[in-house]
Scaffold this motif. Structure first.
Motif, PDB file in Angstrom:
ATOM      1  N   GLU A 119      -5.388  -0.389  -1.570  1.00 32.04           N
ATOM      2  CA  GLU A 119      -4.518  -0.577  -0.403  1.00 32.04           C
ATOM      3  C   GLU A 119      -3.158   0.070  -0.628  1.00 32.04           C
ATOM      4  O   GLU A 119      -2.608   0.733   0.265  1.00 32.04           O
ATOM      5  CB  GLU A 119      -4.371  -2.071  -0.110  1.00 32.04           C
ATOM      6  N   LEU A 120      -2.588  -0.121  -1.814  1.00 39.37           N
ATOM      7  CA  LEU A 120      -1.276   0.465  -2.097  1.00 39.37           C
ATOM      8  C   LEU A 120      -1.333   1.988  -2.094  1.00 39.37           C
ATOM      9  O   LEU A 120      -0.401   2.652  -1.632  1.00 39.37           O
ATOM     10  CB  LEU A 120      -0.765  -0.055  -3.444  1.00 39.37           C
ATOM     11  N   ALA A 121      -2.412   2.550  -2.618  1.00 35.35           N
ATOM     12  CA  ALA A 121      -2.549   4.006  -2.634  1.00 35.35           C
ATOM     13  C   ALA A 121      -2.608   4.562  -1.216  1.00 35.35           C
ATOM     14  O   ALA A 121      -2.002   5.599  -0.911  1.00 35.35           O
ATOM     15  CB  ALA A 121      -3.794   4.410  -3.417  1.00 35.35           C
ATOM     16  N   CYS A 122      -3.318   3.877  -0.331  1.00 33.45           N
ATOM     17  CA  CYS A 122      -3.390   4.330   1.063  1.00 33.45           C
ATOM     18  C   CYS A 122      -2.048   4.151   1.771  1.00 33.45           C
ATOM     19  O   CYS A 122      -1.650   4.988   2.581  1.00 33.45           O
ATOM     20  CB  CYS A 122      -4.489   3.583   1.797  1.00 33.45           C
ATOM     21  N   ASP A 123      -1.348   3.053   1.474  1.00 30.18           N
ATOM     22  CA  ASP A 123      -0.022   2.855   2.067  1.00 30.18           C
ATOM     23  C   ASP A 123       0.933   3.975   1.644  1.00 30.18           C
ATOM     24  O   ASP A 123       1.716   4.489   2.466  1.00 30.18           O
ATOM     25  CB  ASP A 123       0.548   1.502   1.648  1.00 30.18           C
ATOM     26  N   GLU A 124       0.885   4.343   0.388  1.00 29.91           N
ATOM     27  CA  GLU A 124       1.743   5.425  -0.094  1.00 29.91           C
ATOM     28  C   GLU A 124       1.421   6.740   0.616  1.00 29.91           C
ATOM     29  O   GLU A 124       2.316   7.489   1.007  1.00 29.91           O
ATOM     30  CB  GLU A 124       1.566   5.587  -1.598  1.00 29.91           C
TER      31      GLU A 124
END
Length: 221
Positions: free
Chosen positions: A191-196
């Motif tokens: 999720e964090l990778a996609c948010d970035e």
């Protein structure tokens, strides 16, 4: 009552012939000697099966747990997919245009796009035929663009397939709490990778709308 010799002799001969090695004992019946099996050649009771080893018992418990977890997980997923797709509706033309713009920005071939009241948050699902589901709510163009980019990033990165592999690991290591913890951490990292990635693709207003959409989604969950 005496047996006739004509009946006793053939029976005795057959019994004697059936004995291993021709060994026999005799009993008297009506004046005739009938051979019977000796005690050493009597039919023996089959030996009892050997007890299962601890390793075999552990393998049985592991296999049973993995099978039960797999059946329950697959059944729940199929029921959820059936319910969600039964309520799915096509999105408006304006949202389709935002969706196509997000696909071009993410470099993804446009998957299927649906709106469904059965979901509370946007999500992507499907291995062979990916699809994106949107909850029935109002979106600004910037917020919708950022949310769609997030789900498309999951498809672009292969996260849907990775989640399938993770699910297999959970089935195989259902007894290990460390695996379940790693699965949770892996999901947060995805999720964090996609948010970035979304924040890199979106401009400042879209990023602000995306942050507000995340907060609103967190409040709904």
């Amino acid at each position: 009552m005496e047996l006739p010799a004509s009946l006793g002799q053939p029976v005795a001969a057959r019994v004697a012939a059936s004995l291993p090695g021709g060994e026999s004992e005799s009993i008297q019946s009506g004046g005739q000697e009938l051979p019977v099996a000796s005690q050493e050649n009597a039919a023996t009771v089959p030996a009892s099966l050997p007890a299962a080893s601890p390793l075999e018992l552990a393998a049985l418990v592991w296999l049973t747990g993995a099978a039960v977890l797999a059946v329950v997980s697959i059944g729940r997923h199929l029921a959820w997919k059936r319910r969600v797709l039964a309520l799915a509706q096509p999105v408006s033309h304006a949202r389709q245009q935002v969706f196509l713009r997000a696909c071009r920005a993410c470099g993804v071939r446009p998957p299927r796009l649906f709106g469904s009241p059965a979901v509370d948050t946007p999500l992507a699902f499907g291995l062979l035929r990916p699809a994106v589901l949107l909850p029935e709510r109002e979106w600004t163009d910037g917020g919708l663009y950022a949310v769609l980019c997030h789900e498309l990033c999951h498809i672009r990165r292969g996260d849907l397939w990775l989640q399938g592999v993770i699910r297999l690991a959970c089935w195989a290591h259902w007894f290990n709490p460390a695996v379940w913890l790693l699965v949770r951490l892996a999901g947060e990292d995805m999720e964090l990778a996609c948010d970035e990635r979304v924040l890199r693709l979106a401009d400042a207003p879209a990023g602000r709308d995306y942050g507000l959409a995340l907060l609103e989604t967190a409040c709904r969950v």
